[in-house]
Design a protein around this motif. Structure first.
Motif, PDB file in Angstrom:
ATOM      1  N   VAL A  46       0.858  -1.182   0.000  1.00  0.00           N
ATOM      2  CA  VAL A  46       0.000   0.000   0.000  1.00  0.00           C
ATOM      3  C   VAL A  46       0.890   1.226   0.000  1.00  0.00           C
ATOM      4  CG1 VAL A  46      -1.787   1.284   1.194  1.00  0.00           C
ATOM      5  CG2 VAL A  46      -1.785  -1.206   1.284  1.00  0.00           C
ATOM      6  N   THR A  47       0.672   2.099  -0.967  1.00  0.00           N
ATOM      7  CA  THR A  47       1.461   3.324  -1.038  1.00  0.00           C
ATOM      8  C   THR A  47       0.530   4.522  -0.970  1.00  0.00           C
ATOM      9  OG1 THR A  47       2.876   2.104  -2.536  1.00  0.00           O
ATOM     10  CG2 THR A  47       3.306   4.449  -2.317  1.00  0.00           C
ATOM     11  N   PHE A  48       0.859   5.440  -0.096  1.00  0.00           N
ATOM     12  CA  PHE A  48       0.072   6.672   0.009  1.00  0.00           C
ATOM     13  C   PHE A  48       0.752   7.772  -0.792  1.00  0.00           C
ATOM     14  CE2 PHE A  48      -1.457   4.499   3.886  1.00  0.00           C
ATOM     15  CZ  PHE A  48      -2.813   4.566   3.607  1.00  0.00           C
ATOM     16  N   PRO A  49      -0.015   8.814  -1.126  1.00  0.00           N
ATOM     17  CA  PRO A  49       0.582   9.898  -1.907  1.00  0.00           C
ATOM     18  C   PRO A  49       1.831  10.443  -1.214  1.00  0.00           C
ATOM     19  CG  PRO A  49      -1.760  10.291  -1.566  1.00  0.00           C
ATOM     20  CD  PRO A  49      -1.422   9.054  -0.833  1.00  0.00           C
ATOM     21  N   GLY A  50       2.811  10.809  -1.998  1.00  0.00           N
ATOM     22  CA  GLY A  50       4.068  11.259  -1.436  1.00  0.00           C
ATOM     23  C   GLY A  50       5.052  10.103  -1.317  1.00  0.00           C
ATOM     24  N   GLY A  51       4.721   8.992  -1.961  1.00  0.00           N
ATOM     25  CA  GLY A  51       5.629   7.856  -1.970  1.00  0.00           C
ATOM     26  C   GLY A  51       5.796   7.186  -0.620  1.00  0.00           C
ATOM     27  N   ILE A  52       4.788   7.342   0.261  1.00  0.00           N
ATOM     28  CA  ILE A  52       4.910   6.720   1.579  1.00  0.00           C
ATOM     29  C   ILE A  52       4.414   5.284   1.499  1.00  0.00           C
ATOM     30  CG2 ILE A  52       4.094   6.813   3.951  1.00  0.00           C
ATOM     31  CD1 ILE A  52       3.935   9.897   3.472  1.00  0.00           C
ATOM     32  N   GLU A  53       5.358   4.360   1.641  1.00  0.00           N
ATOM     33  CA  GLU A  53       4.986   2.952   1.556  1.00  0.00           C
ATOM     34  C   GLU A  53       4.606   2.454   2.939  1.00  0.00           C
ATOM     35  OE1 GLU A  53       7.486   0.442  -1.050  1.00  0.00           O
ATOM     36  OE2 GLU A  53       8.777   2.196  -1.042  1.00  0.00           O
TER      37      GLU A  53
END
Ligand code: SF4
Ligand code: SF4
Lengths: 325, 280, 689
Positions: C11-18
Motif C-alpha cells: 500500500v502506497t500513500f501519496p508522497g511515496g509513503i509505503e
C-alpha cells in the motif's frame, strides 16, 4: 426543565429591556424630530410644534428621563408609541413584518436548501471539477456585498426590460396596485424574483461552504467507514450516515439566519423598494423617528434571542447526544 | 520554525497564493497608484463633468469633475486601513475577553458573557448608524473604526472562550498551574498562543468583514462622512447613476469585490495551512 | 483450503509513503491469526486494504483472495456483496465507529438488511437476538439506545454483534480491546471466542498487545516498518523468537508474574515510512547488526516447519539459543540508598487521611442542572515514605485521577486531610503553597498534550525554574536534558520534532527541574509503544535511586506497576479495595476485585494463557453517582455470589474498611471475607489437584 426555561426567559427579557432602553436613550438624546416641523413653509408656530411633539412624546423640551418613563410605560402595556408623524408604531411594525416575511421566507428557505445540497455535493466530490466550480463560485459571490449584487441585478433587469421593450421582470416595489385578482398574484410573484435571487445567492454560497466543511469533517470519521464495512455503497453511506450527522451544525446556523432575517435584508429591501423591517431600520434613522428606532431594536433583540433558543431546540431535536432525558 | 512551515503550506495552496498576489497588487495600487495618476483626488476638473473613461481621466470623472481614478484609489486606501484596524482591534478584544472568561470561569465568565450577549442583541447597524454621522470632527473615521470593531468581536470571543475551556484542561496548562505560575501569565503564555491559528484566520476574515461593513454603512450615508471618501461612499454615489454612468459604479464596486475576494482567499488558505489535520 | 490468502500486498500513500511493503499470509477456517506490531508498522493499513476501505488516493497492489476470488480491483457492485457478508471488521474505537445519530439496534438491523432480504421488523428482531448473543443485558430495551448511551465495553459487544450479523467467514479485529479496561477486555475477548464458535469464522486479530495475542492466536505475524519480519505458530514465536526485534519486544514487556529489576529496552524509534534505512529496517536499533545487514533488506525466508524469519543471523540465533536478554544490553540501575533504612524510620512524604472529593452531577447539554452527586473519591487514606513508590491502580472511573488532581492542587480537600512533606494543604498560605510546589511535581500521561507545542523544549524545561525566580537557567536545562538521556542541543527544538518516548523524557526533565522530593506520575508510559516503554520505565527507576525520589504512580497497567512500585493501592469506585506491598498484593491478593483484576490481565505466554483460569466480572462499573450500599463491589463480586444469605447481609449493610490481614505486615483489604488466593498463574489443572 421548567425552571430552566423560566430562568432563560427572565434573562432574555432583561436583555431585551436593556437593549431597547439603550437604543431609546441614544435615539432620544441624539435625534431631532423637531427638525421635521421647523423648516416647513409656511412656518409652524413653536407652540403648535411643541403640542404635536408632546402628543407623540417626542418633545426635546421634556427631560429625557420623563420621556423615557412615558415610553417605557407604553411598551410594558404593549404600545410602542407614535412615529414621527403621529402614526402608530404598532401598526407600522405589523405591516412591515408581513412584508418582510413574504420576501424573506422564500429567500431563506431556498438559500438553505440549495446551499446545503451544493455543499454536500462539493464535499463528496472533493477536489473534483464540480467541487472546484462550486467553491470558486461561492467565493466570488461571498465577496460581492448585497448592495453591489442588488444594484447589478437591477441594472441588468433595467437593460433587459429596455431591450425587450416591456417589463419582463419587475425590479422595484412589492406589487402593482392597479392590478387585481390572479394578475395581481402573478405580479406579486414577479416582484419577488429579483429580491429573492439577491437574498438567496449569498445564503447559498455561505451554506455551501459551511456544509462542505462539516461534511469533510464527518467523511473521514470512523462511522462512515463502518457503514461501508457493513456492505453499504459509498453513496448510501455518505447520504444516510455522513450527511445526516453533518446537518446538525448547519441547522444551527439556519436557525440563527431565520431569527435574524427580518433585519438582515436591509439592503435588498431598500434597493428594491420594499417597505419591510429592514428598510425601516434605515428609514427610522433618516426620519429622526425615535420611537421607531426603539421598536426596531426591540424587535431585533427578540429575534436574536428567539433564534438562539430555536437553534438550541433544533440541535436537541437532531442530535440524540444532547437530547434532554 | 512553525511559521516557516505554515508559510510554505500557505504558498503551496493555490487559493492563498492567488489571494496574496491579488492583495499585494491591490494595496500597491491604492498607495502607489495615486503618484502615477495625473490628478489629485481633491482636484476638480471643471471642463469635464461625468466624462467617460479615456484620455486624461483614465477612469472617467464624477458629477463634480473629480478624477475617478484618484478618488477611487483614495477611497480604497481608507477602506483598506479601516479593514485592517478593525480586524486587529476586534480580534484582539475577542481573544482577551474570550480567554479570560474561559480560563477564570465563575463570575468573571458570567459578567463577560453577559456583556457579549447584550452586544449581540443590540442591532449594531442601527447603533453605529445613529452615532457615526454625529462624529464630524477631524478624526471621525477613527471613531468609526472603534465603533465597527466594538460590534464585531463577540462571536469570536465565544469561540475563543469555548476553546479556552478545553485548553484549560490540557496537561501543559495544568503543568504550568502546578509549577505555581500566575493565572494571567498562563493565559498569555499558554492559552492565547495556542489559539493563534484561530485568531489569525479570524483576523483575516474580519478584514473583509470590516471592509464590507464600512461600505454598507457608507452606502446609506452612515459611515465615512464627506468630504472624505471610501469605497462605500463611492459605490453609493455610483449606484444612483449606475445605469447612465456605469464607470461611477463599476470601478469602486469592482475593487471592493476584488479586495474582499483576495482577503477571503488568504483566510481560507490559512485555515488549511494552519490546520495540521488538513492535507492540502 | 484457506479462506483468505494475501500475497505481496503493498500500500502506497501519496508522497511515496509505503505503509505496507509486501505482506503475505493466509487464514484457515476457524483459525486465529494474530498480527502484532507497534504504531506505524502498517498492521491496520493491511486490514483496511483487505476490506477495500482505504481512501481512494492509496495505491494497493498484490493479491487478496477470498475463497479464491480476487478482491483487489473489484467493482463496487461486487465489493458490497462481500463486505459485511463474507468478511466483517471490528474497529478499535467503538464510540466513533457507530453513527451517533442512529440507535444501536437500527445500525445492526441495517447490517442485516443490507445482505438479507428480510423485512424491517424481522431485521430489528434479529438485531435484538444478536445483542443478546453478545451478552448485552436487556437487549430489547438496549437496542433502542444511542451509541453514546452505551459504555465502552457494551459498544464493543454491539460492534461484534454487528460484525457477525451475516455469519461471516472471516472476522478482522483491529485492536478490538485497546480502548477498554482489563476486566472489560477479558469479557470482550470471551465474547469474541463465543462469536467465533458460533460462526466458525477465521479471525485476523490485530493488536500491539502481546498478551492478548498469546491467549487468542494460533499463528502470529510480527510486523515492523510495513513488513512481516517473523511469522509462525504462536509457541514458536513466543518461546523461540529468531529475529532480534521479536526477541527484544518479548523481553521488553513487563509481566505481572515477572521479577523486579531493569527491563530490556530497545533503543531508538521505529523508522518513519518516508525514510527507511537501506538494508534491514531494524538495523539502526539492532544490537546484532553486522555490516551485511545494511546491504539489502533480508527477505522473509522459510525457517523450520511453518515459520518464516527475515533476519540474516536467524540461524546463528537458533544455534546459540539466544534470547532477548542475551542480545540487548540491559542497563545497570544503581541500588537505592534510601531504602536501606527500614520504612518505619523514613520520613513520610505524602499522607492522605480519609480524603473526600465529590462533584455535582450535571445533566443535559443545553439544560445544565444538578441531578446528584458523583462520589469520585470517597474517603481514601494512604501514605508514602521517602524513597518509596506507591502505585494507585484501578480501572477508569475508580477515582485515581481525581485523587491525583486533589493532591496536586494543594487546596484544602472537601473532607479529610492531604499532608505533603509534613505540611497540611488546608493550612497553606499562598507563599507556602508556591514553595511547596517546587517539592511536588508531576509527569503527565500524554507526552504530546503535556508540552506546549509552541514553545521550544529549552523554554519548556526552564519554565518552572523561571517561575521560581531562577535567572541563569541555561546550564541547568542542559544538565536536565542529559539526565534524562537527551542531548543539550535538543533545547532549541520544538516538541513536535521528538518521538513519544523522547517527549516523555522532556516531561520528566521539566518535572525534575525544581529538584522535587515527590514526583507524581500519571500513567507515564501508557501512551507509549511497547518497545519505548521499557526505556522510560528504566529511566524512572534509575532516577529514583540516584536522586532519592519518592513516586506516587497512577496507572491502570498492573504489569508496569509490578515493575516500578514498592507498594500498591487498588481503587474501586472511589475507595481503596486493597493496599500492601507489591509482592503481597500480586502473589496473595485478598480482595475479590484485586483477584479478578489480576486474573484478567493476559500474559505474553501462550502455554500459561491456554490453561489459565479467569475470574470474569459481570457487567460494568456502577455509576459513581449511585454506588451500591455496603460494599461497593458487591454488585459484581464473584465471592458475594457464592456467599450464603446470612453472610451476604453483611456485604449489603456494612461498608468494609481496609483491615490489615492477620499474617502480613503491610497488606490490607477492604472485604469482610478477605482471603488470600493466588490467581496470576492459577489454572484449571491446579484447581483439580
Ligand atoms: S538482519 Fe541484521 S540488522 Fe536486521 S535484525 Fe537481523 S541482525 Fe539485526
Ligand atoms: S465485602 Fe462482600 S461483596 Fe465486598 S468484596 Fe468482600 S465478599 Fe465481595
Amino acid at each position: 426543565m421548567g425552571r430552566y426555561l423560566l430562568r432563560r426567559l427572565a434573562i432574555n427579557v432583561i436583555l431585551v429591556a436593556i437593549a431597547a432602553s439603550l437604543a431609546y436613550m441614544l435615539a432620544a438624546t441624539t435625534m431631532n424630530p423637531r427638525g421635521a416641523y421647523e423648516g416647513r413653509q409656511p412656518p409652524v408656530a413653536e407652540a403648535v410644534i411643541d403640542a404635536t411633539l408632546d402628543e407623540y412624546n417626542l418633545n426635546d423640551k421634556t427631560p429625557v428621563l420623563v420621556r423615557y418613563g412615558t415610553w417605557a410605560k407604553g411598551v410594558i402595556t404593549g404600545d410602542f408609541g407614535r412615529t414621527w408623524n403621529g402614526g402608530s408604531v404598532n401598526n407600522e411594525m405589523g405591516r412591515r413584518i408581513m412584508v418582510s416575511l413574504r420576501l424573506l421566507l422564500i429567500g431563506t428557505l431556498v438559500g438553505f436548501a440549495v446551499g446545503v445540497a451544493l455543499g454536500a455535493i462539493s464535499a463528496v466530490k472533493q477536489y473534483k471539477l464540480t467541487d472546484r466550480f462550486i467553491g470558486v463560485s461561492s467565493f466570488v459571490i461571498m465577496a460581492v456585498p448585497v448592495f453591489v449584487l442588488a444594484t447589478l441585478l437591477a441594472i441588468a433587469t433595467y437593460n433587459l426590460n429596455r431591450g425587450l421593450g416591456f417589463s419582463l421582470i419587475e425590479y422595484t416595489g412589492e406589487y402593482n396596485p392597479r392590478l387585481s385578482g390572479f394578475d395581481q398574484f402573478l405580479n406579486r410573484l414577479n416582484h419577488l424574483i429579483l429580491p429573492t435571487i439577491s437574498l438567496s445567492l449569498g445564503l447559498i454560497a455561505f451554506y455551501s461552504r459551511i456544509q462542505r466543511n462539516m461534511m469533510l469533517d464527518v467523511l473521514n470519521q470512523d462511522f462512515v467507514r463502518t457503514a461501508m464495512a457493513k456492505g453499504l455503497r459509498r453513496r448510501t453511506a455518505l447520504t444516510k450516515h455522513a450527511l445526516r450527522t453533518a446537518l446538525i451544525p448547519a441547522a444551527t446556523y439556519f436557525a440563527f439566519a431565520f431569527g435574524t432575517m427580518f433585519t438582515g435584508a436591509t439592503f435588498t429591501e431598500k434597493i428594491f423598494a420594499w417597505h419591510g423591517m429592514g428598510a425601516w431600520l434605515v428609514d427610522s434613522i433618516n426620519q429622526n423617528d425615535v420611537n421607531s428606532v426603539a421598536a426596531v431594536t426591540f424587535f431585533t433583540a427578540v429575534c436574536v434571542l428567539f433564534a438562539a433558543f430555536l437553534s438550541d431546540l433544533l440541535v436537541a431535536a437532531l442530535d440524540p447526544r444532547v437530547r434532554v432525558s | 520554525m512553525r511559521s516557516k512551515v505554515v508559510l510554505r503550506r500557505l504558498f503551496r495552496n493555490k487559493q492563498a497564493r492567488y489571494g496574496t498576489i491579488a492583495l499585494v497588487v491591490l494595496v500597491a495600487l491604492a498607495y502607489l497608484g495615486p503618484f502615477v495618476g495625473p490628478y489629485d483626488w481633491t482636484d476638480k476638473d471643471f471642463l469635464a463633468f461625468l466624462s467617460p473613461p479615456g484620455g486624461d481621466h483614465w477612469w472617467g470623472t464624477t458629477t463634480i469633475g473629480q478624477d475617478m481614478y484618484a478618488v477611487t484609489l483614495r477611497g480604497m486606501q481608507k477602506s483598506i486601513i479601516i479593514g485592517f484596524l478593525v480586524a486587529i482591534i476586534s480580534t484582539g478584544l475577542a481573544a482577551i475577553v474570550g480567554a479570560f472568561a474561559g480560563y477564570f470561569g465563575g463570575w468573571v465568565d458570567k459578567v463577560l458573557m453577559w456583556g457579549v450577549d447584550l452586544l449581540l442583541v443590540l442591532p449594531s447597524f442601527l447603533i453605529i448608524a445613529i452615532i457615526s454621522p454625529r462624529l464630524r470632527e477631524g478624526a471621525s473615521w477613527l471613531w468609526f473604526v472603534v465603533l465597527l470593531a466594538a460590534f464585531s468581536w463577540m462571536i469570536t470571543s465565544r469561540v475563543v472562550r469555548s476553546m479556552t475551556l478545553s485548553l484549560r484542561e490540557r496537561e501543559y496548562v495544568l503543568a504550568a498551574v502546578y509549577m505555581g505560575i500566575p493565572r494571567w501569565k498562563i493565559i498569555f503564555r499558554h492559552i492565547v498562543p495556542n489559539l493563534s491559528s484561530l485568531l489569525i484566520i479570524d483576523a483575516t476574515l474580519n478584514v473583509s468583514g470590516a471592509v464590507i461593513g464600512e461600505a454598507a454603512l457608507s452606502f446609506f450615508g452612515f459611515g465615512i462622512q464627506p468630504p472624505d471618501v471610501s469605497l462605500g461612499t463611492l459605490i453609493a454615489e455610483g449606484s444612483r447613476n449606475a445605469t447612465g454612468y456605469p464607470w461611477l459604479f463599476a470601478f469602486p464596486a469592482g475593487l471592493l469585490v476584488l479586495l474582499v475576494l483576495s482577503v477571503n482567499l488568504i483566510g481560507d488558505g490559512l485555515r488549511d495551512a494552519l490546520d495540521p489535520g488538513s492535507n492540502s | 483450503m484457506s479462506i483468505l490468502e494475501v500475497r505481496d500486498l503493498t500500500v502506497t500513500f501519496p508522497g511515496g509513503i509505503e505503509a505496507v511493503r509486501g505482506v503475505s499470509y493466509e487464514v484457515e477456517r476457524g483459525e486465529v491469526l494474530g498480527i502484532v506490531g507497534e504504531s506505524g508498522s502498517g498492521k491496520s493499513v493491511t486490514s483496511l486494504a483487505v476490506m477495500g476501505l482505504l481512501p481512494t488516493n492509496a495505491v494497493v497492489s498484490g493479491s487478496v483472495k477470498l475463497h479464491g476470488q480476487e478482491l483487489l480491483g473489484m467493482k463496487e457492485d461486487e465489493q458490497i456483496k462481500v463486505r459485511g457478508k463474507t468478511i466483517s471488521m471490528i474497529f478499535q474505537d467503538p464510540l466513533s465507529a457507530f453513527t451517533p445519530v442512529y440507535t444501536i439496534g437500527d445500525q445492526i438491523a441495517e447490517a442485516v438488511r443490507v445482505h438479507q432480504n428480510v423485512g424491517k421488523d424481522k431485521a430489528a428482531k434479529r438485531a435484538v437476538e444478536l445483542l443478546d448473543l453478545v451478552g448485552i443485558p436487556n437487549p430489547g430495551l438496549r437496542a433502542k439506545a444511542f451509541p453514546h448511551e452505551f459504555s465502552g465495553g457494551m459498544r464493543q459487544r454491539a460492534m461484534i454483534a454487528m460484525a457477525i450479523a451475516n455469519d461471516p467467514d472471516l472476522l478482522i479485529c483491529d485492536e478490538p480491546t485497546t480502548a477498554l479496561d482489563v476486566t472489560i477486555q477479558a469479557q470482550v475477548l470471551e465474547v469474541l471466542k463465543t462469536a467465533q464458535q458460533e460462526t466458525g469464522a477465521g479471525i485476523v486479530m490485530i493488536t500491539h498487545d502481546l498478551g492478548v495475542i498469546a491467549g487468542m492466536a494460533d499463528r502470529v505475524v510480527v510486523m515492523y516498518a510495513g513488513r512481516p519480519v517473523e511469522q509462525g505458530p504462536v509457541d514458536d514465536i513466543y518461546y523461540r523468537p529468531r529475529m532480534p526485534y521479536t526477541m527484544g519486544l518479548l523481553a521488553s514487556i513487563p509481566r505481572i508474574d515477572g521479577e523486579e529489576g531493569p527491563l530490556v529496552p530497545i533503543d531508538g524509534n521505529p523508522p518513519s515510512p518516508a525514510s527507511l534505512p537501506p538494508g534491514c529496517p531494524f538495523a539502526p536499533r539492532c544490537p546484532m547488526k553486522v555490516d551485511m545487514c545494511d546491504d539489502e533488506e533480508p527477505p522473509l525466508t522459510p525457517f523450520g516447519s511453518g515459520r518464516h524469519v527475515a533476519c540474516i543471523r536467524s540461524h546463528e540465533i537458533e544455534h546459540k539459543g539466544l534470547t532477548g536478554a542475551d542480545v540487548f544490553p540491559v542497563p545497570v540501575i544503581p541500588p537505592n540508598e534510601v531504602v536501606r533504612v527500614p520504612r518505619a524510620e523514613r520520613p513520610t512524604v505524602l499522607e492522605l487521611d480519609d480524603m473526600i472529593k465529590h462533584y455535582p452531577l450535571l445533566k443535559g447539554a443545553i439544560v445544565k442542572r444538578r441531578v446528584g452527586t458523583v462520589y469520585a473519591v470517597d474517603g481514601i487514606s494512604f501514605d508514602i515514605a521517602q524513597g518509596e513508590t506507591l502505585a494507585l491502580v484501578g480501572e477508569s472511573g475508580c477515582g485515581k485521577t481525581t485523587t491525583l488532581q486533589q493532591i496536586m492542587q494543594l487546596q484544602p480537600p472537601e473532607g479529610g486531610r492531604v499532608v505533603v512533606l509534613g505540611k497540611d494543604s488546608a493550612k497553606l498560605d499562598k507563599a507556602g503553597r508556591k514553595s511547596l510546589r517546587g517539592d511536588l511535581q508531576i509527569v503527565f500521561q500524554d507526552p504530546m498534550a503535556a508540552l506546549d507545542p509552541r514553545m521550544p523544549v529549552g523554554d519548556i524545561i526552564a519554565e518552572p525554574l523561571r517561575a521560581h525566580g531562577e535567572k541563569d537557567v541555561r546550564p541547568k536545562v542542559e544538565e536536565l536534558l542529559e539526565l534524562v538521556g537527551l542531548a543539550a542541543e535538543h533545547a532549541e527544538r520544538y516538541p513536535q520534532q521528538f518521538s513519544g518516548g523522547q517527549r516523555q523524557r522532556i516531561g520528566i526533565a521539566r518535572a525534575l527541574a525544581l529538584e522535587p522530593k515527590l514526583l507524581v506520575l500519571d500513567e507515564p508510559v501508557s501512551a507509549l509503544d511497547v518497545s519505548i516503554q521499557a526505556g522510560v520505565i528504566n529511566l524512572l527507576d534509575e532516577l529514583k535511586s540516584r536522586l532519592g525520589l519518592s513516586y506516587l504512580f497512577v496507572a491502570h497497567d498492573l504489569a508496569v506497576v509490578r515493575h516500578l512500585a514498592d507498594r500498591v493501592a487498588v481503587m474501586y469506585l472511589g475507595r481503596i479495595a486493597e493496599i500492601g506491598t507489591v509482592e503481597d498484593v500480586y502473589d496473595r491478593p485478598a480482595h475479590p476485585y484485586t483477584q479478578a483484576l489480576l486474573s484478567a490481565i493476559p500474559l505474553p505466554d501462550p502455554e500459561l494463557e491456554r490453561t489459565r483460569k479467569r475470574i470474569l466480572l459481570e457487567g460494568d462499573l456502577p455509576s459513581p453517582a449511585d454506588p451500591p450500599s455496603g460494599c461497593r463491589f458487591r454488585t459484581r463480586c464473584p465471592k458475594f455470589a457464592v456467599l450464603s444469605e446470612a453472610e451476604r447481609r453483611r456485604c449489603v449493610d456494612e461498608e468494609p474498611s481496609v483491615a490489615r490481614l492477620a499474617n502480613a505486615v503491610d497488606h490490607g483489604a477492604a472485604c469482610h471475607y478477605a482471603e488470600e488466593v493466588e490467581v496470576i498463574t492459577a489454572s484449571d489443572n491446579q484447581e483439580e489437584e
